[in-house]
Design a protein around this motif. Structure first.
Motif, PDB file in Angstrom:
ATOM      1  N   TYR A  86      16.872  46.179   6.687  1.00  0.00           N
ATOM      2  CA  TYR A  86      14.764  45.462   6.966  1.00  0.00           C
ATOM      3  C   TYR A  86      14.865  43.988   7.152  1.00  0.00           C
ATOM      4  O   TYR A  86      15.481  43.314   6.800  1.00  0.00           O
ATOM      5  CB  TYR A  86      13.788  45.238   5.563  1.00  0.00           C
ATOM      6  CG  TYR A  86      12.513  45.227   5.743  1.00  0.00           C
ATOM      7  CD1 TYR A  86      11.599  45.332   7.302  1.00  0.00           C
ATOM      8  CD2 TYR A  86      12.409  44.633   5.163  1.00  0.00           C
ATOM      9  CE1 TYR A  86      10.765  44.332   7.220  1.00  0.00           C
ATOM     10  CE2 TYR A  86      10.814  43.800   4.697  1.00  0.00           C
ATOM     11  CZ  TYR A  86      10.386  44.055   6.398  1.00  0.00           C
ATOM     12  OH  TYR A  86       8.917  43.541   5.776  1.00  0.00           O
ATOM     13  N   ILE A  87      15.072  43.332   8.352  1.00  0.00           N
ATOM     14  CA  ILE A  87      14.717  42.166   8.146  1.00  0.00           C
ATOM     15  C   ILE A  87      13.339  40.809   8.766  1.00  0.00           C
ATOM     16  O   ILE A  87      12.892  41.391   9.688  1.00  0.00           O
ATOM     17  CB  ILE A  87      16.042  41.701   9.293  1.00  0.00           C
ATOM     18  CG1 ILE A  87      17.119  41.964   9.199  1.00  0.00           C
ATOM     19  CG2 ILE A  87      16.150  40.306   9.821  1.00  0.00           C
ATOM     20  CD1 ILE A  87      18.040  41.459  10.389  1.00  0.00           C
ATOM     21  N   SER A  88      12.540  40.900   7.717  1.00  0.00           N
ATOM     22  CA  SER A  88      11.492  40.593   7.675  1.00  0.00           C
ATOM     23  C   SER A  88      11.616  39.062   8.507  1.00  0.00           C
ATOM     24  O   SER A  88      11.580  38.136   7.752  1.00  0.00           O
ATOM     25  CB  SER A  88      10.623  40.206   6.298  1.00  0.00           C
ATOM     26  OG  SER A  88       9.407  39.936   6.450  1.00  0.00           O
ATOM     27  N   ASN A  89      11.101  38.555   9.527  1.00  0.00           N
ATOM     28  CA  ASN A  89      11.000  37.559  10.660  1.00  0.00           C
ATOM     29  C   ASN A  89       9.892  37.194  10.665  1.00  0.00           C
ATOM     30  O   ASN A  89       9.949  35.878  10.908  1.00  0.00           O
ATOM     31  CB  ASN A  89      11.578  37.586  11.377  1.00  0.00           C
ATOM     32  CG  ASN A  89      12.529  37.169  12.389  1.00  0.00           C
ATOM     33  OD1 ASN A  89      12.755  35.886  12.377  1.00  0.00           O
ATOM     34  ND2 ASN A  89      11.513  36.976  13.932  1.00  0.00           N
ATOM     35  N   ALA A  90       8.637  37.800  10.764  1.00  0.00           N
ATOM     36  CA  ALA A  90       7.953  37.696  11.786  1.00  0.00           C
ATOM     37  C   ALA A  90       6.974  36.464  10.352  1.00  0.00           C
ATOM     38  O   ALA A  90       6.695  36.548   9.685  1.00  0.00           O
ATOM     39  CB  ALA A  90       6.558  38.901  12.349  1.00  0.00           C
ATOM     40  N   GLY A  91       6.375  35.317  11.529  1.00  0.00           N
ATOM     41  CA  GLY A  91       5.960  34.627  10.646  1.00  0.00           C
ATOM     42  C   GLY A  91       4.659  33.640  11.522  1.00  0.00           C
ATOM     43  O   GLY A  91       5.367  33.350  12.431  1.00  0.00           O
ATOM     44  N   ILE A  92       4.339  32.608  10.630  1.00  0.00           N
ATOM     45  CA  ILE A  92       3.403  31.457  11.624  1.00  0.00           C
ATOM     46  C   ILE A  92       3.643  30.558  10.647  1.00  0.00           C
ATOM     47  O   ILE A  92       4.021  30.298   9.726  1.00  0.00           O
ATOM     48  CB  ILE A  92       1.965  32.111  11.906  1.00  0.00           C
ATOM     49  CG1 ILE A  92       1.338  31.884  10.312  1.00  0.00           C
ATOM     50  CG2 ILE A  92       1.673  33.425  12.182  1.00  0.00           C
ATOM     51  CD1 ILE A  92      -0.501  32.491  10.046  1.00  0.00           C
ATOM     52  N   PHE A  93       4.203  29.493  11.608  1.00  0.00           N
ATOM     53  CA  PHE A  93       3.654  27.751  11.738  1.00  0.00           C
ATOM     54  C   PHE A  93       2.164  27.513  12.090  1.00  0.00           C
ATOM     55  O   PHE A  93       3.317  26.388  13.362  1.00  0.00           O
ATOM     56  CB  PHE A  93       4.604  26.854  11.119  1.00  0.00           C
ATOM     57  CG  PHE A  93       4.511  25.334  11.097  1.00  0.00           C
ATOM     58  CD1 PHE A  93       3.673  24.839  10.153  1.00  0.00           C
ATOM     59  CD2 PHE A  93       6.357  25.095  11.099  1.00  0.00           C
ATOM     60  CE1 PHE A  93       3.764  23.688   9.842  1.00  0.00           C
ATOM     61  CE2 PHE A  93       6.540  23.770  10.621  1.00  0.00           C
ATOM     62  CZ  PHE A  93       4.941  23.310   9.995  1.00  0.00           C
ATOM     63  N   GLN A  94       1.138  27.139  11.851  1.00  0.00           N
ATOM     64  CA  GLN A  94       0.070  26.404  12.311  1.00  0.00           C
ATOM     65  C   GLN A  94      -0.343  25.397  11.809  1.00  0.00           C
ATOM     66  O   GLN A  94      -1.829  25.000  12.793  1.00  0.00           O
ATOM     67  CB  GLN A  94      -1.044  27.747  12.711  1.00  0.00           C
ATOM     68  CG  GLN A  94      -0.622  29.266  13.005  1.00  0.00           C
ATOM     69  CD  GLN A  94      -1.131  30.089  13.294  1.00  0.00           C
ATOM     70  OE1 GLN A  94      -2.084  30.544  13.000  1.00  0.00           O
ATOM     71  NE2 GLN A  94      -0.745  30.980  14.239  1.00  0.00           N
ATOM     72  N   SER A  95      -0.107  24.505  10.837  1.00  0.00           N
ATOM     73  CA  SER A  95      -1.026  23.639  10.469  1.00  0.00           C
ATOM     74  C   SER A  95       0.066  22.352   9.726  1.00  0.00           C
ATOM     75  O   SER A  95       0.879  22.824   8.917  1.00  0.00           O
ATOM     76  CB  SER A  95      -1.853  24.307   9.352  1.00  0.00           C
ATOM     77  OG  SER A  95      -2.272  22.939   8.679  1.00  0.00           O
ATOM     78  N   THR A  96      -0.354  21.578   9.760  1.00  0.00           N
ATOM     79  CA  THR A  96       0.373  19.876   9.005  1.00  0.00           C
ATOM     80  C   THR A  96      -0.237  19.268   8.389  1.00  0.00           C
ATOM     81  O   THR A  96      -0.627  18.137   8.314  1.00  0.00           O
ATOM     82  CB  THR A  96       1.402  19.695  10.677  1.00  0.00           C
ATOM     83  OG1 THR A  96       0.369  18.721  11.457  1.00  0.00           O
ATOM     84  CG2 THR A  96       2.362  20.238  10.613  1.00  0.00           C
ATOM     85  N   ASP A  97      -1.835  20.020   8.093  1.00  0.00           N
ATOM     86  CA  ASP A  97      -3.093  18.969   7.643  1.00  0.00           C
ATOM     87  C   ASP A  97      -2.750  19.072   6.743  1.00  0.00           C
ATOM     88  O   ASP A  97      -2.105  19.962   5.566  1.00  0.00           O
ATOM     89  CB  ASP A  97      -4.395  19.692   7.981  1.00  0.00           C
ATOM     90  CG  ASP A  97      -4.619  19.504   9.763  1.00  0.00           C
ATOM     91  OD1 ASP A  97      -4.491  19.048  10.197  1.00  0.00           O
ATOM     92  OD2 ASP A  97      -5.706  21.044   9.829  1.00  0.00           O
ATOM     93  N   PRO A  98      -3.013  18.040   5.540  1.00  0.00           N
ATOM     94  CA  PRO A  98      -2.530  17.780   4.501  1.00  0.00           C
ATOM     95  C   PRO A  98      -3.400  18.782   3.321  1.00  0.00           C
ATOM     96  O   PRO A  98      -4.879  19.300   4.059  1.00  0.00           O
ATOM     97  CB  PRO A  98      -2.975  16.224   3.671  1.00  0.00           C
ATOM     98  CG  PRO A  98      -3.789  15.682   5.380  1.00  0.00           C
ATOM     99  CD  PRO A  98      -3.517  16.716   6.166  1.00  0.00           C
ATOM    100  N   ILE A  99      -3.355  19.008   2.536  1.00  0.00           N
ATOM    101  CA  ILE A  99      -4.472  19.660   1.074  1.00  0.00           C
ATOM    102  C   ILE A  99      -5.460  19.880   1.911  1.00  0.00           C
ATOM    103  O   ILE A  99      -6.815  20.099   2.315  1.00  0.00           O
ATOM    104  CB  ILE A  99      -4.041  19.393   0.292  1.00  0.00           C
ATOM    105  CG1 ILE A  99      -1.738  20.242   0.091  1.00  0.00           C
ATOM    106  CG2 ILE A  99      -5.063  20.376  -1.129  1.00  0.00           C
ATOM    107  CD1 ILE A  99      -1.671  20.367  -1.445  1.00  0.00           C
ATOM    108  N   LEU A 100      -6.006  18.532   1.816  1.00  0.00           N
ATOM    109  CA  LEU A 100      -7.286  18.040   1.756  1.00  0.00           C
ATOM    110  C   LEU A 100      -8.323  18.630   2.528  1.00  0.00           C
ATOM    111  O   LEU A 100      -9.898  18.417   2.940  1.00  0.00           O
ATOM    112  CB  LEU A 100      -8.018  16.511   1.320  1.00  0.00           C
ATOM    113  CG  LEU A 100      -8.204  16.261   0.112  1.00  0.00           C
ATOM    114  CD1 LEU A 100      -7.777  14.576  -0.412  1.00  0.00           C
ATOM    115  CD2 LEU A 100      -8.786  17.092  -1.118  1.00  0.00           C
ATOM    116  N   LYS A 101      -7.113  18.927   3.671  1.00  0.00           N
ATOM    117  CA  LYS A 101      -8.064  19.193   5.803  1.00  0.00           C
ATOM    118  C   LYS A 101      -7.547  20.307   5.729  1.00  0.00           C
ATOM    119  O   LYS A 101      -8.363  20.423   7.376  1.00  0.00           O
ATOM    120  CB  LYS A 101      -7.747  17.802   6.556  1.00  0.00           C
ATOM    121  CG  LYS A 101      -8.827  16.500   6.109  1.00  0.00           C
ATOM    122  CD  LYS A 101      -7.841  15.494   7.349  1.00  0.00           C
ATOM    123  CE  LYS A 101      -8.377  14.083   7.022  1.00  0.00           C
ATOM    124  NZ  LYS A 101      -7.855  13.205   7.639  1.00  0.00           N
TER     125      LYS A 101
END
Length: 253
Positions: A86-101
């Motif tokens: 089993y290879i769990s590959n699906a993922g997302i990277f949708q934000s580079t905002d800082p924590i406060l934003k």
């Protein structure tokens, strides 16, 4: 050489697509079940499945519980009785905002897809892995989840979700040790996927030095996957619970 049966999430693009491609080409006795959450956008994957009859595509959104509940019915329809890897590959990277934003729904979506989803999918395929002796469970993680390192890049929701993934992989490796499962998180490297290129391009104005540095470290999906397949094929009991880079280097958590 007899083939193995793989279940790979997120096979419609990037690293997932390359994993499916290389494994299908490597041995026509391999069986690759892969997933896409957007069939209408997975044209290349369906074309690949027409070319290689050992590829089977099912619908799956790893961030949706109802979708995850359909896995068994779809595997039964294909006639799958067991899974080696089993290879769990699906993922997302949708934000580079800082924590406060960063809005709550952004944090929650990354957690649902990158952390919780991989393990809920595993719950569904667990019994299929039990039918085989291979029992390899691989999670595509990220060096962004290493909490003992810091990067001059705001990763916030993504980095947090990968750190949580790594924590859970360690625990799962301990829970399944008595059943001879090999559970390993792997870092694919700085891969020049379309999603990565967009994020890296945004750094040119905000962090030019890091932008230049990361460009020198970029590798192609083909190179990343060659390394991943090589190390995965060699994994044994001693590797369970250890974080590996695509080239075999041991990484810290």
């Amino acid at each position: 050489m007899s083939g193995q049966t793989y279940f790979i999430t997120g096979g419609n693009k990037g690293i997932g697509f390359e994993l499916v491609t290389q494994l299908a080409k490597a041995n026509d006795e391999n069986v690759i079940i892969t997933t896409t959450r957007s069939p209408e956008r997975a044209i290349e994957l369906y074309e690949l499945a027409k070319k290689f009859t050992n590829i089977h595509v099912i619908d799956l959104d790893v961030g949706d519980l109802k979708s995850i509940d359909t896995i068994e019915a779809q595997l039964n329809k294909i006639g799958i009785k067991g899974i080696d890897i089993y290879i769990s590959n699906a993922g997302i990277f949708q934000s580079t905002d800082p924590i406060l934003k960063t809005d709550a729904d952004v944090f929650l979506k990354h957690y649902a897809v990158n952390t919780l989803g991989p393990f809920l999918v595993f719950q569904k395929v667990y019994k299929y892995l039990l039918t085989k002796e291979t029992r390899k469970v691989i999670f595509i993680s990220s060096a962004s989840g290493i909490i003992t390192k810091s990067y001059p890049l705001t990763l916030t929701a993504y980095g947090q979700s990968k750190a949580a993934l790594n924590y859970s992989v360690i625990q799962l490796s301990k829970e399944l040790a008595s059943e001879n499962f090999i559970v390993v998180p792997v870092n694919p490297g700085a891969v020049s996927t379309e999603a990565a290129k967009e994020s890296i391009a945004s750094l040119e104005a905000t962090n030019p030095e890091f932008h230049k540095a990361i460009l020198t470290r970029l590798i192609t999906p083909e190179e990343s996957v060659r390394g991943l397949i090589s190390i995965i094929s060699g994994f044994g009991a001693k590797d369970s619970g250890i974080f590996y880079d695509y080239d075999g280097e041991v990484l810290p958590f």
